[in-house]
Design an enzyme around this catalytic site. Structure first.
Site, PDB file in Angstrom:
ATOM      1  N   TYR A  57     -30.690  11.422   6.368  1.00 26.10           N
ATOM      2  CA  TYR A  57     -29.397  10.799   6.673  1.00 26.10           C
ATOM      3  C   TYR A  57     -29.197  10.762   8.190  1.00 26.10           C
ATOM      4  CZ  TYR A  57     -28.320  12.151   1.780  1.00 26.10           C
ATOM      5  OH  TYR A  57     -28.347  12.348   0.422  1.00 26.10           O
ATOM      6  N   ARG A 209     -20.902   5.288  -6.183  1.00 28.82           N
ATOM      7  CA  ARG A 209     -20.943   4.806  -4.783  1.00 28.82           C
ATOM      8  C   ARG A 209     -19.632   4.135  -4.395  1.00 28.82           C
ATOM      9  NH1 ARG A 209     -26.433   5.340  -3.814  1.00 28.82           N
ATOM     10  NH2 ARG A 209     -27.554   5.408  -5.771  1.00 28.82           N
ATOM     11  N   LEU A 212     -16.205   3.398  -8.816  1.00 29.67           N
ATOM     12  CA  LEU A 212     -15.289   4.024  -9.783  1.00 29.67           C
ATOM     13  C   LEU A 212     -13.986   4.516  -9.152  1.00 29.67           C
ATOM     14  CD1 LEU A 212     -18.086   5.901 -11.726  1.00 29.67           C
ATOM     15  CD2 LEU A 212     -16.492   4.264 -12.743  1.00 29.67           C
TER      16      LEU A 212
HETATM   17  P1  ATR Z   1     -22.289   8.997  -2.665  1.00 27.75           P
HETATM   18  O1  ATR Z   1     -22.603  10.254  -3.405  1.00 27.75           O
HETATM   19  O2  ATR Z   1     -23.475   8.095  -2.605  1.00 27.75           O
HETATM   20  O3  ATR Z   1     -21.597   9.221  -1.370  1.00 27.75           O
HETATM   21  P2  ATR Z   1     -19.941   8.450  -4.343  1.00 27.75           P
HETATM   22  O4  ATR Z   1     -19.534   9.852  -4.130  1.00 27.75           O
HETATM   23  O5  ATR Z   1     -20.100   7.963  -5.732  1.00 27.75           O
HETATM   24  O6  ATR Z   1     -21.300   8.135  -3.595  1.00 27.75           O
HETATM   25  O7  ATR Z   1     -18.932   7.443  -3.598  1.00 27.75           O
HETATM   26  C1  ATR Z   1     -18.737   7.469  -2.217  1.00 27.75           C
HETATM   27  C2  ATR Z   1     -17.841   6.309  -1.854  1.00 27.75           C
HETATM   28  O8  ATR Z   1     -16.587   6.486  -2.501  1.00 27.75           O
HETATM   29  C3  ATR Z   1     -17.548   6.209  -0.381  1.00 27.75           C
HETATM   30  O9  ATR Z   1     -17.616   4.849  -0.039  1.00 27.75           O
HETATM   31  C4  ATR Z   1     -16.115   6.738  -0.235  1.00 27.75           C
HETATM   32  O10 ATR Z   1     -15.455   6.076   0.803  1.00 27.75           O
HETATM   33  P3  ATR Z   1     -14.621   6.851   1.963  1.00 27.75           P
HETATM   34  O11 ATR Z   1     -15.618   7.504   2.835  1.00 27.75           O
HETATM   35  O12 ATR Z   1     -13.888   5.729   2.613  1.00 27.75           O
HETATM   36  O13 ATR Z   1     -13.730   7.819   1.264  1.00 27.75           O
HETATM   37  C5  ATR Z   1     -15.506   6.405  -1.559  1.00 27.75           C
HETATM   38  N1  ATR Z   1     -14.484   7.369  -2.002  1.00 27.75           N
HETATM   39  C6  ATR Z   1     -14.624   8.692  -2.185  1.00 27.75           C
HETATM   40  N2  ATR Z   1     -13.490   9.245  -2.648  1.00 27.75           N
HETATM   41  C7  ATR Z   1     -12.596   8.241  -2.752  1.00 27.75           C
HETATM   42  C8  ATR Z   1     -11.227   8.162  -3.160  1.00 27.75           C
HETATM   43  N3  ATR Z   1     -10.569   9.242  -3.570  1.00 27.75           N
HETATM   44  N4  ATR Z   1     -10.631   6.950  -3.113  1.00 27.75           N
HETATM   45  C9  ATR Z   1     -11.286   5.846  -2.708  1.00 27.75           C
HETATM   46  N5  ATR Z   1     -12.567   5.849  -2.312  1.00 27.75           N
HETATM   47  C10 ATR Z   1     -13.224   7.031  -2.328  1.00 27.75           C
END
Ligand code: ATR
Length: 327
Positions: A57, A209, A212
């Site tokens: 990362y 991602r 949801l």
């Molecule tokens: P990963 O494990 O690949 O990071 P994830 O956890 O399924 O994926 O989802 C991450 C995404 O959800 C990110 O784009 C995050 O965006 P922000 O950095 O802007 O928060 C988004 N995300 C996480 N929690 C959220 C919430 N409570 N409301 C809206 N978006 C959210």
């Protein structure tokens, strides 16, 4: 919410940790460093005790950021990082998977330095290397445990068969795989093996991602141009529209609980068993706070029936190239 054990160890963490990837790359333009540091420190203050990063990362930048934000506090939390994906220093392109002893040892030294720690709490092979038998990689990892450089071993996106082979060499504390309402393929092999072998399942992308979390819809936020998710089948064309339509069910359940859709998605993951830990990724204090409140939500049979039905209708694979996962 009660802490959960990592593997068979005495070591416990809160069921919701923090996936840190988005602070450095892949999900649009990263926030600036001082904001990122502040969000990570806020997470620590809120009791987040499981931070997940990887060498790949930001090619070390994400580990450095975490080390900077939590300097002096690293011993109070569980830091998980990963090795095994080689990138070209100049272009950043992924150039291979490497679980050889030389590569692993070099990665481990780099991660220790970047994080500013003497020992990594949980060290995962990020993707399985088809050229190096997992037994050989596990021997090196077992040696690193003996040398005091890592505490526990994890594998990310391995198959049940690979997990069994690995456990025959040295205990595996955790398997990290994509797992969510939309991604349940591992329920047929990897999860039963984890339960049988006493291995934790660390669910990455538990919010699909971001899908949801319900922020993307016809009237909502669009993905930035360079966002990596554009390359993923579930975010492409008709698939994307069909998948967004499925999120409406999550929204309905959320309404019943006066909750956020992301909380419902996380509550579903955590309801799958005590062996499951979730590491939603967020770069925003507001979203982090909301995600941590998932502990207050209990899904009933009606909710679970509605949510369980979703995955069968998801359109598109979780990666364009599925050959490097579940291997
Ligand atoms: P990963 O494990 O690949 O990071 P994830 O956890 O399924 O994926 O989802 C991450 C995404 O959800 C990110 O784009 C995050 O965006 P922000 O950095 O802007 O928060 C988004 N995300 C996480 N929690 C959220 C919430 N409570 N409301 C809206 N978006 C959210």
């Amino acid at each position: 919410m009660h802490k959960r054990q990592i593997g068979k160890s005495e070591h416990t963490v809160n069921p919701i940790g923090l996936g840190c990837m988005g602070f450095s790359e892949f999900y649009g333009t990263p926030i600036n460093e001082s904001e990122a540091v502040a969000t990570l420190q806020f997470a620590f203050d809120q009791g987040v005790d499981h931070f997940d990063t990887a060498e790949m990362y930001g090619m070390g930048a994400n580990e450095k950021l975490l080390g900077k934000a939590l300097e002096g506090k690293m011993n109070e939390v569980t830091i998980a990082t990963k090795f095994g994906i080689a990138r070209d220093r100049d272009s950043g392109a992924v150039i291979g998977l490497d679980g050889s002893e030389a590569a692993l040892r070099a990665s481990c030294e780099g991660s220790l330095k970047a994080l500013g720690v003497d020992c990594i709490d949980l060290y995962y092979q990020h993707r399985m290397d088809p050229k190096t038998p997992v037994e050989d990689t596990m021997q090196t990892l077992a040696a690193l445990v003996k040398e005091g450089k890592i505490k526990a071993v994890g594998l990310s996106e391995c198959s049940a068969k690979t997990l069994r082979r690995a456990c025959a060499v040295h205990p595996v504390a955790a398997v990290q795989s994509e797992y969510s309402l939309f991604s349940r393929d591992i329920e047929n092999g990897v999860i039963p093996a984890c339960i049988e072998l006493g291995v934790s399942l660390v669910a990455y992308s538990p919010l699909g991602r971001g899908l949801l979390a319900g922020q993307y819809n016809a009237a909502g936020k669009a993905l930035e141009k360079g966002d990596y998710r554009h390359t993923q089948p579930r975010f492409a064309g008709e698939n994307y529209q069909a998948n967004l339509a499925l999120v409406e069910t999550v929204r309905q359940v959320a309404l019943r609980h006066q909750a956020h859709p992301a909380q419902i998605a996380l509550a579903w993951v955590l309801a799958q068993g005590k062996h499951v830990l979730a590491i939603p990724g967020t770069t925003k204090v507001k979203n982090l706070q909301s995600n941590l409140q998932t502990a207050n939500i209990t899904l009933d049979d009606n909710d679970l029936a509605q949510l369980d039905a979703l995955s069968a209708n998801v359109k598109g694979d979780r990666y364009g190239d599925m050959s490097t996962v579940n291997r």
